[in-house]
Design an enzyme around this catalytic site. Structure first.
Site, short mmCIF file in Angstrom:
data_model
loop_
_atom_site.label_atom_id
_atom_site.label_comp_id
_atom_site.label_asym_id
_atom_site.label_seq_id
_atom_site.Cartn_x
_atom_site.Cartn_y
_atom_site.Cartn_z
N ASP A 24 0.79 -1.25 0.00
CA ASP A 24 0.00 0.00 0.00
C ASP A 24 0.82 1.30 0.00
O ASP A 24 0.44 2.27 0.69
CB ASP A 24 -0.97 0.00 1.19
N LYS A 129 -6.54 -4.76 -3.19
CA LYS A 129 -7.08 -5.57 -2.08
C LYS A 129 -8.14 -4.75 -1.34
O LYS A 129 -7.89 -3.60 -0.97
CB LYS A 129 -5.95 -6.02 -1.15
N CYS A 162 -2.11 -2.62 7.71
CA CYS A 162 -2.08 -3.52 6.55
C CYS A 162 -0.83 -4.40 6.50
O CYS A 162 -0.89 -5.54 6.02
CB CYS A 162 -2.25 -2.73 5.27
C1 C5J Z 1 -3.10 0.45 5.54
C2 C5J Z 1 -4.87 1.58 6.74
N1 C5J Z 1 -2.61 0.29 4.32
N2 C5J Z 1 -4.06 2.00 7.71
N3 C5J Z 1 -4.39 0.89 5.66
O1 C5J Z 1 -2.42 0.23 6.52
O2 C5J Z 1 -6.06 1.81 6.78
#
Ligand code: C5J
Length: 222
Positions: A24, A129, A162
């Site tokens: 991400d 995702k 994540c």
């Molecule tokens: C991720 C989030 N990528 N913190 N998403 O960690 O909502």
């Protein structure tokens, strides 16, 4: 290949059976105007890891290793976004609402793209995702099995959300997982510190940790 100073003990891996998983690294999380900032976070904290992520990605590519990029992304009709997820967060700017970089956390919107510094190459795996974990509702496990992968090296954001969720999912599916400490970040430094500690505690109950320099040394020596 070995990282002798990984914690809590040396991490052994073979490059052809390993993948670098970058979680991400999207504009939505590291640039102003995206999902991360909509939740009240200071996104500048996360940008600090970009150079070390770039170094590792370059070395991994140079060595010929498999690379996986993920994006937390929902379909434009939000059919893959459970109401329970959408209803939480900032009531004034929810997932799917229009923000300064397009609709928040929606696939194809400018803010949902992976940052240009770490842009996927056409021959690399790039997956959307809908969950926090990279294995939930994605073909990741099947793709890794097809490629004969048993070891995963993780980078990305955010450490305790994540990244941690994906590592735990991977661990439960039998992968040996390593987290690069200086290639992951949280909006909350204390959450990152706790996540790093708990992942490698109890004899690597979820996996190992190492620094990017330690991984780069292993790749250079191979
Ligand atoms: C991720 C989030 N990528 N913190 N998403 O960690 O909502």
């Amino acid at each position: 290949m070995q990282i002798p100073d990984a914690l809590p003990f040396p991490f052994e891996f073979q490059l052809p059976r390993s993948a670098l998983v970058i979680i991400d690294m999207q504009r939505d999380f590291v640039e102003p105007g995206g999902f991360g900032e909509s939740l009240g976070n200071d996104v500048s904290l996360l940008r600090a890891i970009i150079p070390s992520c770039q170094q590792v990605l370059a070395a991994w590519r140079e060595a010929g290793g498999l690379v996986v990029h993920t994006r937390e992304a929902h379909a434009p009709d939000l059919s893959d976004c459970p109401p329970a997820k959408r209803q939480r967060g900032n009531p004034a700017l929810r997932i799917g609402d229009p923000g300064p970089m397009g609709r928040i956390l929606v696939a194809g919107e400018p803010g949902n793209a992976i940052i240009p510094e770490l842009a996927p190459r056409p021959d690399e795996i790039a997956l959307d995702k809908p969950g926090k974990g990279a294995f939930h509702a994605t073909p990741l496990h099947a793709l890794l099995q097809q490629a004969g992968v048993s070891h995963l090296v993780f980078m990305g954001v955010t450490t305790e959300v994540c990244v941690q969720t994906s590592m735990r999912e991977a661990n439960d599916r039998g992968y040996e997982c390593l987290l690069l400490e200086d290639c992951t970040e949280s909006y909350f430094p204390q959450f990152k510190a706790a996540a790093v500690e708990m992942l490698r505690a109890q004899g690597a109950i979820v996996g190992w940790t190492a620094t990017s320099a330690q991984l780069l040394r292993a790749l250079a020596g191979a």
